[in-house]
Enzyme design. Structure first.
Site, PDB file in Angstrom:
ATOM      1  N   HIS A 142     -27.084  -4.234  35.678  1.00  9.50           N
ATOM      2  CA  HIS A 142     -26.735  -4.901  34.424  1.00  9.50           C
ATOM      3  C   HIS A 142     -28.020  -5.400  33.770  1.00  9.50           C
ATOM      4  O   HIS A 142     -28.711  -6.270  34.299  1.00  9.50           O
ATOM      5  CB  HIS A 142     -25.797  -6.077  34.693  1.00  9.50           C
ATOM      6  N   LYS A 163     -30.313 -10.603  25.987  1.00  8.30           N
ATOM      7  CA  LYS A 163     -31.060  -9.401  26.378  1.00  8.30           C
ATOM      8  C   LYS A 163     -31.053  -8.343  25.278  1.00  8.30           C
ATOM      9  O   LYS A 163     -32.101  -7.796  24.924  1.00  8.30           O
ATOM     10  CB  LYS A 163     -30.480  -8.827  27.682  1.00  8.30           C
ATOM     11  N   ASP A 181     -27.235  -2.701  28.220  1.00  4.49           N
ATOM     12  CA  ASP A 181     -26.087  -3.211  28.961  1.00  4.49           C
ATOM     13  C   ASP A 181     -26.015  -2.680  30.391  1.00  4.49           C
ATOM     14  O   ASP A 181     -25.830  -3.449  31.332  1.00  4.49           O
ATOM     15  CB  ASP A 181     -24.772  -2.912  28.232  1.00  4.49           C
ATOM     16  N   ARG A 247     -46.598 -22.040  35.308  1.00  2.00           N
ATOM     17  CA  ARG A 247     -47.415 -22.185  34.094  1.00  2.00           C
ATOM     18  C   ARG A 247     -48.776 -21.503  34.232  1.00  2.00           C
ATOM     19  O   ARG A 247     -49.482 -21.323  33.243  1.00  2.00           O
ATOM     20  CB  ARG A 247     -47.613 -23.665  33.771  1.00  2.00           C
TER      21      ARG A 247
END
Length: 322
Positions: A142, A163, A181, A247
């Site tokens: 997916h 997405k 998808d 980070r």
């Protein structure tokens, strides 16, 4: 995973390099079960103990010239024994002449004979890659697969995280859509995983509020591609102010796809962040790392150097006893 590839499909998909010499009426009943191509060398000498009859039998200049030196009766015996019910077809490279005995044996056993003008090594490589891609074990993922500056990037994340919308933004920026998808992935070799769209979803994308769009018709042929290697996974997650996000880039995560570890980057999504540009930069940064330049390591080296310089300065400031 496909259990077999129709010989007619193989010929159709490679019609620019494959020609039918004889047995066209037999092609519809033939299937290829394995991806390996076989060149029958020992079999021409009469040794059939481990003859892989289920493979495409490829005869090149070496095999044809050797067979020409054999007696007629020996050639007849050898080719008749090679023409089994399990044999999908014979393939002659370099447009070499087909031995009469092979033609007769193949006709008797209802086995097609194909020809190609290509060299033996080249046609073997092309057909092996073709068959491996279609016979390989597949897994459904997916997500959305895009190609960014030639690099296959798989976008994953929970449903509704954005997405497809992000992929649409990347297409508008000149990148390519592979699948939306659902991505069908298969292992091409030990280190390579390839992704493509299911046939029903090819070039299509679902955008909430709009519906299904055809990316090829809207943006042109350059905006889509049939398949690409999956080199990087970018997992989109909803922004959590309590979460501790990387980070500096020291964290290195991977995701297993078809038993191959693929590098993964987690990117938090929230209003105001330009996710398309961030994904673009993530892909470019990943490529830079593969080429030997790691900005994180550069920062770490600079920090270490700075700490060392300050340590020396502090040491010089310490008063010395006379």
């Amino acid at each position: 995973m496909a259990n077999a590839v129709k010989l007619s499909k193989l010929i159709q998909d490679n019609k620019s390099i494959l020609d039918i010499f004889q047995g066209e009426e037999c092609i519809k009943d033939k299937e290829v079960l394995v991806s390996d191509i076989y060149r029958p060398g020992l079999e021409l000498t009469g040794y059939f103990d481990f003859y892989p009859a289920q493979r495409i039998q490829l005869l090149g200049r070496t095999e044809i010239s050797y067979a020409a030196r054999l007696d007629h009766d020996i050639r007849t015996h050898v080719f008749t024994k090679m023409a089994t019910k399990a044999t999908p077809c014979f393939l002659i490279s370099r447009s070499l002449p087909v031995p009469e005995e092979l033609s007769a044996a193949a006709e008797e056993a209802h086995i097609p004979i194909l020809q190609t003008r290509e060299s033996t090594t080249y046609i073997s490589s092309i057909l092996t890659e073709y068959l491996r891609a279609r016979l390989a074990k597949r897994t459904s993922i997916h997500g959305v697969l895009v190609e960014i500056k030639g690099m296959g990037v798989l976008l994953t994340g929970a449903s509704g995280v954005g997405k497809s919308e992000t992929a649409l933004g990347l297409v508008q920026r000149g990148h390519r859509l592979i699948a939306d998808d659902r991505v069908d992935a298969f292992q091409k070799d030990h280190n390579t995983v390839v992704g493509e769209a299911p046939k029903i979803l090819k070039h299509l994308m679902e955008i909430r509020g709009i519906g299904i769009i055809d990316v090829m018709n809207l943006f042109g042929a350059g905006a889509v591609k049939n398949r690409t290697e999956i080199q990087l996974v970018i997992n989109l997650v909803n922004w959590d102010p309590k979460a501790n996000y990387d980070r500096l880039g020291f964290q290195e995560n991977t995701r297993m796809i078809c038993n191959v570890p693929i590098p993964q980057v987690n990117i938090p999504v929230k209003v105001g962040r330009n996710i398309e540009i961030i994904i673009e930069v993530a892909a470019m940064n990943f490529r830079a790392k593969k080429m030997g330049y790691d900005a994180t390591q550069t920062f770490d080296n600079n920090l270490t150097s700075l700490i060392s310089e300050h340590s020396k300065e502090d040491a010089n400031k310490v008063p010395h006893d006379d």
